[in-house]
Design a protein around this motif. Structure first.
Motif, PDB file in Angstrom:
ATOM      1  N   GLU A 264     -60.120  42.779  -6.182  1.00 14.00           N
ATOM      2  CA  GLU A 264     -60.163  41.726  -7.200  1.00 14.00           C
ATOM      3  C   GLU A 264     -61.371  40.814  -7.011  1.00 14.00           C
ATOM      4  O   GLU A 264     -62.023  40.403  -7.991  1.00 14.00           O
ATOM      5  N   THR A 265     -61.693  40.508  -5.759  1.00 13.62           N
ATOM      6  CA  THR A 265     -62.826  39.618  -5.481  1.00 13.62           C
ATOM      7  C   THR A 265     -64.143  40.252  -5.935  1.00 13.62           C
ATOM      8  O   THR A 265     -64.956  39.615  -6.608  1.00 13.62           O
ATOM      9  N   ILE A 266     -64.320  41.526  -5.569  1.00 13.53           N
ATOM     10  CA  ILE A 266     -65.557  42.212  -5.951  1.00 13.53           C
ATOM     11  C   ILE A 266     -65.619  42.379  -7.468  1.00 13.53           C
ATOM     12  O   ILE A 266     -66.680  42.245  -8.080  1.00 13.53           O
ATOM     13  N   THR A 267     -64.455  42.659  -8.082  1.00 17.70           N
ATOM     14  CA  THR A 267     -64.418  42.788  -9.539  1.00 17.70           C
ATOM     15  C   THR A 267     -64.868  41.500 -10.217  1.00 17.70           C
ATOM     16  O   THR A 267     -65.665  41.514 -11.167  1.00 17.70           O
ATOM     17  N   GLN A 268     -64.357  40.361  -9.723  1.00 14.48           N
ATOM     18  CA  GLN A 268     -64.735  39.077 -10.323  1.00 14.48           C
ATOM     19  C   GLN A 268     -66.209  38.760 -10.090  1.00 14.48           C
ATOM     20  O   GLN A 268     -66.878  38.178 -10.966  1.00 14.48           O
TER      21      GLN A 268
END
Length: 602
Positions: A264-268
């Motif tokens: 989720e962090t990398i996606t954001q």
């Protein structure tokens, strides 16, 4: 606190071994048509769903600016159609894979259970039943899902990922490249976390296996625990095992959630960079708002297949370790089995010869050495001696529950008088002519009728009642609520120990064996019932070879021969009168027992 056998974990750490997967593919290949159908449906559903961002782009960039309501209507219908198509395909696919998964479970369990039925007593002597159950139930359940849905999902995720990349580049190559640029960072995080995640779940599986094994043993031995007031100790052990399960589970979940958090962090981060770049280019009219929104949807879909593939890989590694345990059980050698070309043992006359028989349960430790014994047809043989001398071993070897270390045991055909080595005949044809009643009178769940009929399914109710009458079981059975149809639970919890032995006795006698083996058959029957039972036993022993093991020597005085087993062989042999006259080991044992019972003066 001291560790026990339930604190010991199975070693599940195992490299990715292709041979296990290849072997598992045999179970998968039986359902390849259904699995290919499910894969096709899933692929169509996933690919069609990738059109939704394109529809969004066309609506925002074309239909809305042009105020083309007809196009908006068509796009809405297409949008709904794709969703409905996906639902239909998903439902069909789920039903197919549920069927395939259950079929794989059935096939593996059937093969595993069939092999467990053939394994010798020595296999079960050294393994807790709970850990065997974990392999048959937990491991098979886990493996079946990864073999069915896991394989399809891995192929589907790869196909989906490829099409997402194609759709992204067809939408905007520059923004697509920005999205792809975040992939190395995500792969690095996955490579760091996944080994730790795999070990955490393997540790959790070990702890769960220990918990299940102890739970199975505790339930089985609950009466003994209560008798010795072990409840508090058992609770402390269970609490420790349960706490180990909880701790291992929380650790595994923590690491697994780290994968999700990283994704989720990398996606954001990628979202942020892409939106900044998109807005910058949007100001220069390089990209439209519809393109940015469509790319945003593709980005949210892009990382999910990669995360899923990482999870599937992790499950594959874990389940290959489970497969190794399953196949390890299936490969456990059936050391007591029919020889190639073993012949069917014809009807025997009851003669038995032990020729230079040597045996030990453990390598280098013998229980019997160079035993020679000739038993005549119809002769009754009593085996007596101290505990652990080898009395039960003699009959176990005759039934071929274990293989001899040396020598041979021979039976003789009734019609031709030919000698047959028991290792040269099939186990079924051998044991069908032997009737054995062990000390452990195991009662199966079902009716009393079913328990007595267990070894002879074609027996009529009249034959069952007659067998029960001969062993004095008919009286108490008729007093039960439903008589012979009375249901009993596993191990016959509704019956007294003596009643269970009488039922087991009736089961043995119903099989009408040529050789009858009674191993402490009357140990749990009261003296009065035993006297009545002896009448039936004497009638059944007539013209039938029998081996009787008994601690109460008063019950075997009428046997043709009494063998005193000790010092790894037969120390004395003869009738009761002959052995008493010798004033040897049997005399000492008999007089000691009679003195304890107050039958002779001290």
């Amino acid at each position: 606190m001291a560790r026990n056998k339930f604190d010991v974990d199975e070693t599940l750490e195992s490299p990715f071994q292709l041979k296990h997967l290849k072997r598992a593919l045999r179970y998968i290949s039986r359902h390849r048509v259904k699995m290919l159908t499910a894969l096709l449906l899933s692929s169509l559903s996933s690919i069609s769903a990738l059109l939704i961002p394109k529809i969004t782009q066309w609506v925002l960039d074309v239909a809305v600016p042009a105020k083309d309501t007809a196009m908006l209507g068509k796009m809405a219908l297409l949008f709904v159609g794709i969703i409905l198509l996906g639902i239909v395909f998903t439902v069909i696919r789920s039903r197919i894979m549920a069927y395939v998964s259950q079929e794989i479970i059935y096939d593996i369990r059937k093969d595993l259970f069939a092999h467990l039925q053939r394994l010798p007593f020595s296999y079960y002597d050294s393994r807790p039943a709970g850990k065997i159950l974990v392999r048959v139930i937990n491991y098979v359940n886990s493996v079946s899902d990864i073999l069915s849905n896991g394989i399809i999902n891995s192929i589907l995720e790869i196909i989906t990922l490829v099409f997402i990349v194609v759709f992204m580049y067809s939408t905007d190559p520059t923004l697509a490249t920005i999205v792809i640029a975040g992939l190395p960072l995500f792969v690095a995080v996955i490579l760091y976390i996944k080994p730790r995640q795999r070990k955490a779940w393997q540790n959790q599986s070990n702890k769960n296996s220990n918990y299940n094994a102890y739970l199975a043993e505790s339930i089985d031995g609950v009466r003994v625990s209560q008798f010795f007031t072990r409840q508090e100790v058992n609770l402390s052990i269970m609490a420790r095992l349960a706490e180990a399960c909880r701790t291992a589970w929380m650790r595994a979940i923590y690491i697994s959630n780290t994968v999700w958090l990283s994704s989720e962090t990398i996606t954001q981060l990628v979202f942020t960079v892409m939106y900044i770049a998109g807005v910058y280019w949007l100001g220069g009219a390089i990209v439209s708002f519809g393109v940015i929104l469509a790319m945003g949807q593709y980005v949210s879909r892009f990382w999910q297949p990669i995360t899923n593939l990482a999870n599937i890989y992790n499950s594959f590694v874990n389940n290959l370790a489970y497969l190794e345990r399953i196949f390890e059980t299936m490969d456990e050698p059936v050391v007591v089995d029919d020889k190639p070309g073993a012949q069917t043992l014809p009807a025997i006359d009851g003669r038995v010869d032990f020729d230079d028989v040597t045996f030990g349960y453990e390598e280098g430790v013998t229980v019997l050495e160079h035993v020679n014994l000739h038993v005549r047809a119809g002769e009754s043989i009593a085996l007596v001696g101290p505990t652990g001398a080898g009395k039960s071993t003699v009959v176990n070897l005759l039934c071929r529950f274990y293989n001899l270390n040396g020598g041979r045991i021979t039976l003789y055909g009734e019609a031709d008088g030919q000698a047959y080595d028991i290792t040269d005949v099939t186990l079924n044809s051998l044991r069908n002519q032997l009737g054995i009643m062990l000390q452990d009178s195991f009662i199966f769940s079902g009716t009393l009728l079913d328990n007595i009929r267990y070894g002879r399914l074609d027996a009529t109710e009249d034959e069952i009642r007659e067998a029960a009458r001969l062993v004095r079981a008919d009286d108490f059975i008729r007093e039960m609520p439903q008589g012979y149809q009375t249901a009993v639970s596993e191990r016959g919890n509704r019956l007294s120990q003596g009643q269970k032995q009488l039922v087991a006795f009736a089961r043995t006698l119903l099989s009408d064996p040529r050789i009858l083996i009674l191993d402490e058959a009357t140990s749990s029957i009261d003296t009065q019932t035993e006297k009545l039972l002896q009448e039936g036993i004497q009638a059944l022993l007539k013209n039938r070879t029998s081996f009787i093991i008994a601690h109460r020597l008063s019950t075997i005085q009428n046997c043709d021969r009494i063998l005193y087993i000790g010092n790894k062989g037969i120390l004395e042999a003869g009738s009761h009168e002959e052995l008493m006259a010798k004033r040897g080991a049997y005399y000492e044992l008999y007089t000691s027992q009679a003195r304890d019972q107050g039958l002779v003066e001290t």
